[in-house]
Scaffold this motif. Sequence first.
Motif, short mmCIF file in Angstrom:
data_model
loop_
_atom_site.label_atom_id
_atom_site.label_comp_id
_atom_site.label_asym_id
_atom_site.label_seq_id
_atom_site.Cartn_x
_atom_site.Cartn_y
_atom_site.Cartn_z
N ALA A 189 11.68 1.11 8.18
CA ALA A 189 12.53 0.63 7.08
C ALA A 189 14.00 0.66 7.48
O ALA A 189 14.76 -0.27 7.19
N PHE A 190 14.43 1.74 8.14
CA PHE A 190 15.80 1.80 8.64
C PHE A 190 16.07 0.66 9.62
O PHE A 190 17.12 0.02 9.57
N ALA A 191 15.11 0.43 10.51
CA ALA A 191 15.28 -0.62 11.52
C ALA A 191 15.44 -1.99 10.88
O ALA A 191 16.30 -2.79 11.28
N ARG A 192 14.61 -2.28 9.86
CA ARG A 192 14.74 -3.57 9.17
C ARG A 192 16.06 -3.65 8.42
O ARG A 192 16.72 -4.69 8.41
N VAL A 238 13.83 8.32 -0.66
CA VAL A 238 13.67 9.32 0.40
C VAL A 238 14.97 9.54 1.17
O VAL A 238 15.15 10.56 1.84
N TYR A 239 15.90 8.59 1.06
CA TYR A 239 17.23 8.72 1.65
C TYR A 239 18.10 7.66 0.98
O TYR A 239 17.56 6.76 0.33
N GLY A 280 0.81 -1.22 0.00
CA GLY A 280 0.00 0.00 0.00
C GLY A 280 0.84 1.26 0.00
O GLY A 280 2.03 1.26 0.33
N ARG A 281 0.19 2.35 -0.38
CA ARG A 281 0.89 3.64 -0.45
C ARG A 281 1.34 4.09 0.94
O ARG A 281 0.63 3.91 1.91
N GLY A 282 2.52 4.66 0.98
CA GLY A 282 3.10 5.09 2.24
C GLY A 282 4.17 4.15 2.76
O GLY A 282 4.98 4.53 3.60
N TRP A 283 4.17 2.90 2.24
CA TRP A 283 5.16 1.93 2.72
C TRP A 283 6.56 2.37 2.33
O TRP A 283 6.80 2.81 1.22
N ALA A 284 7.49 2.27 3.28
CA ALA A 284 8.90 2.59 3.02
C ALA A 284 9.70 1.30 3.16
O ALA A 284 9.35 0.40 3.93
N ARG A 325 16.22 -3.11 16.69
CA ARG A 325 14.90 -3.08 17.32
C ARG A 325 14.66 -1.63 17.73
O ARG A 325 15.56 -1.00 18.31
N ILE A 326 13.51 -1.10 17.44
CA ILE A 326 13.23 0.30 17.79
C ILE A 326 11.85 0.41 18.42
O ILE A 326 11.00 -0.48 18.27
#
Length: 202
Positions: A79-82, A51-52, A16-20, A87-88
Amino acid sequence: MQTIENKIVSRIYGRGRGWAFSANDFSADFGRSTIDWALYNLTASGTIRRVYRGIYDYPKYSELLQQQLSPDLDHVAQAFARKFNWRIQPSGDTALNLLGLSTQLPGRLVYLSDGPNRQYVISNVTLEFKKSVLKDVGFKYPESALLVQALKALGKERVNETLILKLRKQFDEAARKRVLKDTVKATGWVYDTIKQVCVELD
């Protein structure tokens, strides 16, 4: 036969839209060079957005404004965490911002992390990961940590019917069912409040 690029884009659409996401989200099924080429093509075509460095999203689009909306920074944080196998969990103030319970402009979103201290500036907002001894990390779903941290930041004395109704509107029925099962080990008053948020009243 579907090409690998089509398989990757199908998975992105499915989220879905918004997924990073990053290339790591596809590495269990495809080769890295193939993933990188597919993400390059999808970015060039405007299907996804970078986005980065190494982080992309499937942007939401506003028909009213006729433009793409800013990235969903909570999705970006996940997304950064994965990507880095961290773990965040959102800090209390960040959880309040993400749930629309804070009137402060979110110039900085802070996540507690078992990884190193890191900062990223995305859409003029600083996304900060602070190395911390994490508590309440045994949740399966991000929505669970979000709700628990927000309630702890608010405190028991600020819980009322208006707040409960506002929180209930933030989660669809499926999410409420997930959170209710996922947070059963949360502390007493926090879980009592979650039950009120997640169980529809007749």
